[in-house]
Scaffold this motif. Structure first.
Motif, mmCIF file in Angstrom:
data_model
loop_
_atom_site.group_PDB
_atom_site.id
_atom_site.type_symbol
_atom_site.label_atom_id
_atom_site.label_comp_id
_atom_site.label_asym_id
_atom_site.label_seq_id
_atom_site.Cartn_x
_atom_site.Cartn_y
_atom_site.Cartn_z
ATOM 1 N N MET A 21 0.816 -1.206 0.000
ATOM 2 C CA MET A 21 0.000 0.000 0.000
ATOM 3 C C MET A 21 0.854 1.263 0.000
ATOM 4 O O MET A 21 0.403 2.318 -0.417
ATOM 5 N N PRO B 281 -5.856 4.473 -5.309
ATOM 6 C CA PRO B 281 -6.937 5.052 -4.508
ATOM 7 C C PRO B 281 -8.311 4.905 -5.137
ATOM 8 O O PRO B 281 -9.319 4.974 -4.433
ATOM 9 N N ARG C 5 -9.330 -8.212 -0.141
ATOM 10 C CA ARG C 5 -7.886 -8.022 -0.338
ATOM 11 C C ARG C 5 -7.105 -9.172 0.293
ATOM 12 O O ARG C 5 -6.119 -9.645 -0.276
ATOM 13 N N GLU D 188 -11.470 -4.975 2.867
ATOM 14 C CA GLU D 188 -10.230 -5.596 3.333
ATOM 15 C C GLU D 188 -10.308 -7.117 3.244
ATOM 16 O O GLU D 188 -9.301 -7.781 2.962
ATOM 17 N N TYR E 60 -9.582 2.284 -6.063
ATOM 18 C CA TYR E 60 -10.155 1.006 -5.626
ATOM 19 C C TYR E 60 -10.196 0.885 -4.111
ATOM 20 O O TYR E 60 -10.333 -0.208 -3.575
ATOM 21 N N ALA E 61 -10.143 2.013 -3.412
ATOM 22 C CA ALA E 61 -10.216 2.023 -1.949
ATOM 23 C C ALA E 61 -11.481 1.355 -1.404
ATOM 24 O O ALA E 61 -11.440 0.756 -0.330
ATOM 25 N N PRO F 222 -4.420 -2.369 -3.569
ATOM 26 C CA PRO F 222 -4.100 -1.603 -2.356
ATOM 27 C C PRO F 222 -3.381 -0.283 -2.645
ATOM 28 O O PRO F 222 -3.366 0.609 -1.797
ATOM 29 N N TRP G 195 -18.540 3.988 -5.334
ATOM 30 C CA TRP G 195 -17.117 4.307 -5.423
ATOM 31 C C TRP G 195 -16.844 5.639 -4.748
ATOM 32 O O TRP G 195 -17.634 6.579 -4.852
#
Length: 210
Positions: free
Chosen positions: A18, A81, A91, A88, A83-84, A78, A184
């Motif tokens: 990240m 930004p 991920r 988690e 795809y923030a 990660p 988004w």
């Protein structure tokens, strides 16, 4: 305890990624029909790994392409930004999928996506032209073990990849959900030219001219 230790290592690797810039990988090589390399790779790799990657058996070129896409997406999400909003939990599933795939292929644990992705794309391109010797040169040791011809052989015999199937499907569904609900951050993702991306198709093309 072993599983817990592995999860800690994967989370540490994810945190480190990240803090880095997205890997500079040619979008056209990852997903020829998409202006956004991340989205194009997501769209293509989900069907490639479906049914525990059964469709990749004895298809080393397609396996190399799908492996490159998974490597790229796992590293890029990660760091990008846009795809923030990807949760988690997804991920973490991607990190586990990448480890599963690296174990199957013999990719070094400490290899960077910047080294692995171009190598796999080069191997995929060579294999599509029937040039196994060039593909072998694209997969050198110690990045790939044992490297060379044997690593090309391993691309055709990866075996079942259940975690890759789970992670890629979860990610594809989440992106589709975020699209449908308009959730988004700061609007929906844009492509490399700054144009708004308005659709996320379920099809995909894993072809590459690399």
């Amino acid at each position: 305890m072993r599983h817990g230790a592995l999860m800690l290592l994967l989370l540490a690797a994810g945190c480190a990624e990240m803090r880095q810039a997205p890997p500079a990988i040619p979008t056209a090589a990852l997903a020829p029909n998409s202006a956004d390399g991340v989205r194009g790779a997501i769209e293509a790799m989900a069907p490639a790994f479906a049914d525990r990657a059964r469709g990749l058996a004895d298809r080393p070129a397609e396996a190399a392409q799908a492996a490159a896409q998974l490597e790229f997406v796992t590293a890029a999400i990660p760091r990008d930004p846009r795809y923030a909003p990807i949760p988690e939990g997804i991920r973490r599933e991607l990190l586990l999928a990448r480890q599963e795939l690296r174990d199957a292929l013999g990719t070094a644990d400490d290899a960077t996506p910047e080294a692995v992705v171009p190598a796999l794309l080069a191997a995929a391109g060579a294999l599509r032209t029937g040039d196994r010797a060039r593909a072998a040169r694209a997969l050198p040791a110690p990045i790939f073990r044992p490297g060379g011809t044997r690593s090309v052989d391993r691309l055709g015999e990866l075996g079942p990849l259940p975690q890759a199937a789970i992670a890629s499907e979860l990610l594809q569904r989440e992106v589709a959900r975020l699209d449908a609900e308009g959730r988004w951050l700061a609007g929906r993702p844009v492509d490399a030219s700054g144009n708004l991306i308005t659709t996320f198709g379920l099809g995909g093309n894993t072809g590459v001219g690399y």
